[in-house]
Design a protein around this motif. Sequence first.
Motif, mmCIF file in Angstrom:
data_model
loop_
_atom_site.group_PDB
_atom_site.id
_atom_site.type_symbol
_atom_site.label_atom_id
_atom_site.label_comp_id
_atom_site.label_asym_id
_atom_site.label_seq_id
_atom_site.Cartn_x
_atom_site.Cartn_y
_atom_site.Cartn_z
ATOM 1 N N SER A 1 0.446 -0.876 -0.449
ATOM 2 C CA SER A 1 -0.138 0.255 -0.158
ATOM 3 C C SER A 1 0.543 1.173 -0.080
ATOM 4 O O SER A 1 0.232 2.510 -0.100
ATOM 5 C CB SER A 1 -0.534 0.517 1.196
ATOM 6 N N ILE A 2 2.045 1.112 0.650
ATOM 7 C CA ILE A 2 2.829 2.737 0.040
ATOM 8 C C ILE A 2 3.213 2.312 -0.803
ATOM 9 O O ILE A 2 3.735 1.998 -2.106
ATOM 10 C CB ILE A 2 4.533 1.854 1.356
ATOM 11 N N GLU B 1 9.527 5.412 -3.490
ATOM 12 C CA GLU B 1 11.284 4.731 -3.402
ATOM 13 C C GLU B 1 11.731 5.598 -4.445
ATOM 14 O O GLU B 1 12.662 5.507 -4.699
ATOM 15 C CB GLU B 1 11.026 3.500 -3.527
ATOM 16 N N GLU B 2 11.197 5.799 -6.097
ATOM 17 C CA GLU B 2 11.465 5.957 -7.269
ATOM 18 C C GLU B 2 12.125 7.307 -6.953
ATOM 19 O O GLU B 2 13.560 7.499 -7.486
ATOM 20 C CB GLU B 2 11.187 5.793 -8.170
ATOM 21 N N SER B 3 11.629 8.511 -5.952
ATOM 22 C CA SER B 3 11.889 9.447 -5.509
ATOM 23 C C SER B 3 13.729 9.474 -5.101
ATOM 24 O O SER B 3 14.305 10.154 -5.308
ATOM 25 C CB SER B 3 11.635 10.198 -5.159
ATOM 26 N N ARG C 1 19.609 0.571 -0.846
ATOM 27 C CA ARG C 1 17.616 0.452 -0.661
ATOM 28 C C ARG C 1 17.973 -0.022 1.025
ATOM 29 O O ARG C 1 16.903 -0.422 1.713
ATOM 30 C CB ARG C 1 18.341 -1.432 -0.714
ATOM 31 N N TRP C 2 18.798 0.164 1.843
ATOM 32 C CA TRP C 2 19.208 -0.066 3.058
ATOM 33 C C TRP C 2 18.079 1.498 3.596
ATOM 34 O O TRP C 2 17.631 1.399 4.032
ATOM 35 C CB TRP C 2 20.119 -0.451 3.482
ATOM 36 N N VAL D 1 12.593 5.380 4.841
ATOM 37 C CA VAL D 1 11.087 6.091 3.956
ATOM 38 C C VAL D 1 10.356 4.678 4.380
ATOM 39 O O VAL D 1 9.427 5.455 4.321
ATOM 40 C CB VAL D 1 10.999 6.313 2.421
ATOM 41 N N VAL D 2 10.437 3.705 4.209
ATOM 42 C CA VAL D 2 9.216 2.389 4.330
ATOM 43 C C VAL D 2 9.012 2.066 5.343
ATOM 44 O O VAL D 2 7.890 2.853 5.753
ATOM 45 C CB VAL D 2 9.421 1.283 3.446
#
Length: 298
Positions: free
Chosen positions: A185-186, A191-193, A201-202, A208-209
């Motif tokens: 749902s995120i 993530e692309e930004s 990724r870390w 962010v996530v």
Amino acid sequence: MSQQTTTPAIVQDDIVGMQQFNTLPRRLVVLYLPLAVFLFVLLFPFYWMAITAIKPNAQLTNYSAYSPFWVVEPTLQHIRYLLFETSYPGWLLNTMIVSVCSTVISLAASVFAAYAIERVRFTGARVTGLMIFLAYLVPPSILFIPLAFLVFQVGIYDSRLALILTYPTFLIPFCTWLLMGYFRSIPFELEESALVDGATRWQILTKVVLPLAVPGLISAGIFAFTLSWNEFIYALTFIASSENKTVPVGVLTELVRGDVYEWGALMSGALIGSLPVVILYSFFVDYYVSSMTGAVKE
């Protein structure tokens, strides 16, 4: 020239839909009666445990002289016996340590698994997620036999470590499946930004996530803690000594001697053992509800 206001169609539909609750008999049948039945079924076991825990022994079986649904002369004898004459405080501590440690391990593993399946988009991610969910459906009564062999081989039988390392076998699949729905749902645009700005990724996962997934993490943690707290088969199989038992196993095996059931102590142990879970849900119910809504939407 006067302006005529019109009620929106959605509001009119809501008004029409709520007309069934306008009359008292209809409200009684549609709303109050089902709610009363639900509350009775939900709360009566706790009421029965509470009154049994404070009943004198004479009132537990003498229903001809005493009402089974009320206490005439309450006593704390059973609670005092449970806390000071049995190993119940130790069982409570063991259950807390095992539940917290297994929950932390399961959440850590589930975060990485759910993030990799839903956000990295590797080949076979959907199949992997389905297999993880199917692993949760395997009954613990089947898994505890090979797990018992491993526990004996490693040499951690009759220790809290045996439960801490075996509980994640059924906690990780469930927490992973729950977090997969929440991570889905995120928005991917976040993530692309971050990737465009040079984040790894870390960094995306931690900055962010995970901050956006706090309700989902809390919900998964509550479920994992509850399952660990109430688990019985593994605790019965992998623990032998009284001092290392958890509450579900200790209450049943130590307070039932042959055909003698110490009902006052049993109900006291069940009532006190359910309080940590009740307190946990009461503090985080808002996060729990928001995570459920976030996990099911696409």
